[in-house]
Design a protein around this motif. Structure first.
Motif, PDB file in Angstrom:
ATOM      1  N   ARG A 229      11.080 -24.412  11.464  1.00  0.00           N
ATOM      2  CA  ARG A 229      11.563 -23.256  10.714  1.00  0.00           C
ATOM      3  C   ARG A 229      10.844 -23.205   9.368  1.00  0.00           C
ATOM      4  O   ARG A 229      10.438 -24.228   8.830  1.00  0.00           O
ATOM      5  N   LEU A 237      15.600 -18.675   6.423  1.00  0.00           N
ATOM      6  CA  LEU A 237      14.827 -19.453   7.386  1.00  0.00           C
ATOM      7  C   LEU A 237      14.648 -18.690   8.691  1.00  0.00           C
ATOM      8  O   LEU A 237      15.592 -18.074   9.207  1.00  0.00           O
ATOM      9  N   VAL A 238      13.433 -18.761   9.232  1.00  0.00           N
ATOM     10  CA  VAL A 238      13.127 -18.156  10.528  1.00  0.00           C
ATOM     11  C   VAL A 238      12.448 -19.207  11.399  1.00  0.00           C
ATOM     12  O   VAL A 238      11.806 -20.130  10.909  1.00  0.00           O
ATOM     13  N   GLU A 239      12.577 -19.073  12.707  1.00  0.00           N
ATOM     14  CA  GLU A 239      11.929 -19.996  13.626  1.00  0.00           C
ATOM     15  C   GLU A 239      10.420 -19.786  13.595  1.00  0.00           C
ATOM     16  O   GLU A 239       9.929 -18.670  13.401  1.00  0.00           O
ATOM     17  N   CYS A 240       9.686 -20.888  13.789  1.00  0.00           N
ATOM     18  CA  CYS A 240       8.231 -20.824  13.801  1.00  0.00           C
ATOM     19  C   CYS A 240       7.705 -22.053  14.537  1.00  0.00           C
ATOM     20  O   CYS A 240       8.446 -23.010  14.769  1.00  0.00           O
ATOM     21  N   ALA A 245       5.788 -25.223  10.091  1.00  0.00           N
ATOM     22  CA  ALA A 245       7.134 -25.291   9.542  1.00  0.00           C
ATOM     23  C   ALA A 245       7.179 -26.030   8.209  1.00  0.00           C
ATOM     24  O   ALA A 245       6.306 -26.847   7.898  1.00  0.00           O
ATOM     25  N   ASP A 249      13.988 -29.526  13.084  1.00  0.00           N
ATOM     26  CA  ASP A 249      15.393 -29.673  13.447  1.00  0.00           C
ATOM     27  C   ASP A 249      15.925 -30.991  12.883  1.00  0.00           C
ATOM     28  O   ASP A 249      15.150 -31.879  12.503  1.00  0.00           O
TER      29      ASP A 249
END
Length: 349
Positions: A229, A237-240, A245, A249
């Motif tokens: 993220r 926050l956005v997924e990437c 990142a 996680d």
């Protein structure tokens, strides 16, 4: 060069980016020393046989019972005759909805003897998921601030963003509390750890490494398994892809602590709940790990003797009840000075 030293060199190369580019040289030197990123602190970390790791959120407040983590780290360091170092790996990606740490405001004891609340950011529905690190640094000295809090607010303005400002506030207060004495501790944003892992990934991944594995193979496998993220344009926050990142996680973040040098991770029941999944990831990574890389170990912060803990004055206690917040280590310093240097509430005797 061993893994820990490679990481310390990575920290040394990037430490200036944590501060504003217009910071004068004397402010840079002072801020790096406060954060334990000066040469003396890094040299002590380099020769330490082990490190204590704690994972505070980026906030100007460390409320009880969380302030006992730094207190316990200080007492554990004093008890251990071996060289050791405390790493405060700060979670700078947390957002303003965090009610455990309340980073949207700073509570402190003013020069009038009253508890003040300096609000940094709105927690309305639209903005509460904005990350602390996406905001500009603390640029004003709060009203009626005095003593240690005044010193903290003055140096905090040199942070590159609000998360670093909060790191500086915490570091100044924890030194005044007797939890930290130079050069025994270092405050480090989690993204610095993630960037080190990314810098040592291979593309394409190596099919075979040297006997016993390699740092590159270990970092590559961790990155391949991690969810990534990063902060989007709105501060959320956005997924990437993990290679792009700034944060992984939770399980991968904790596994990455391996590069710090025989890490002993301080935590409570929440950390204990994470650890079985972290351990499974570490078991998978071990097959490609370099010989000097050692898995993190968890260490439960023991219960403190309530008779030895610092308490708010009656006036402060009444004000905290009215505002609905717990006692913080900053308030404790204002009322009790360097309490952690003189009292060990974890002493079993």
């Amino acid at each position: 060069m061993d893994t820990k030293q490679a990481f310390i060199d990575h920290v040394r190369r990037g430490r200036s980016s944590l501060l504003r580019p217009d910071a004068p040289a004397e402010a840079v030197d002072e801020a790096l020393a406060v954060l334990g990123l000066d040469d003396a602190s890094l040299a002590r970390w380099s020769v330490s046989e082990s490190v204590l790791v704690s994972l505070p959120h980026a906030s100007p407040n460390v409320f009880d019972p969380r302030m006992r983590v730094g207190w316990y780290a200080a007492t554990a360091q004093r008890r251990d005759p071996r060289p050791n170092h405390h790493l405060r790996v700060v979670l700078t990606h947390i957002n303003f909805s965090d009610l455990g740490w309340r980073p949207y405001a700073w509570w402190y004891l003013g020069d009038d003897g009253k508890v003040h609340c300096h609000r940094q950011f709105s927690r309305n529905k639209k903005h509460k998921h904005v990350t602390v690190a996406s905001r500009p640094p603390l640029e004003e000295v709060p009203e009626a601030v005095t003593g240690t809090d005044l010193a903290a607010s003055r140096i905090a303005r040199w942070g590159a963003d609000l998360a670093v400002s909060y790191m500086l506030v915490t570091a100044v207060i924890e030194r005044a509390a007797g939890m930290v004495s130079a050069p025994t501790a270092t405050y480090l944003p989690l993204p610095v750890l993630i960037s080190f892992v990314q810098a040592h990934t291979e593309d394409p991944p190596a099919t075979a490494g040297p006997p016993g594995g390699s740092l590159a193979s270990w970092c590559t496998l961790l990155t391949e398994r991690a969810d990534g993220r990063r902060v989007g344009p709105d501060g959320v926050l956005v997924e990437c892809p993990a290679r792009q990142a700034t944060v992984f996680d939770n399980y991968s973040n904790l596994a990455a602590l391996s590069v710090l040098g025989a890490p002993q991770v301080l935590g409570g029941t929440k950390m204990a709940g994470y650890w079985p999944n972290v351990q499974r990831l570490l078991d998978a990574l071990r097959q490609v790990a370099p010989p000097d890389l050692r898995d993190p170990r968890t260490s439960l912060v023991p219960d403190a003797d309530p008779r030895r803990l610092v308490r708010p004055s009656p006036a402060t206690a009444a004000e905290l009840e009215r505002q609905g917040i717990p006692y913080s280590q900053g308030l404790a310093v204002a009322e009790h000075g360097d309490f952690a240097a003189h009292v060990d509430p974890f002493d079993p005797v």
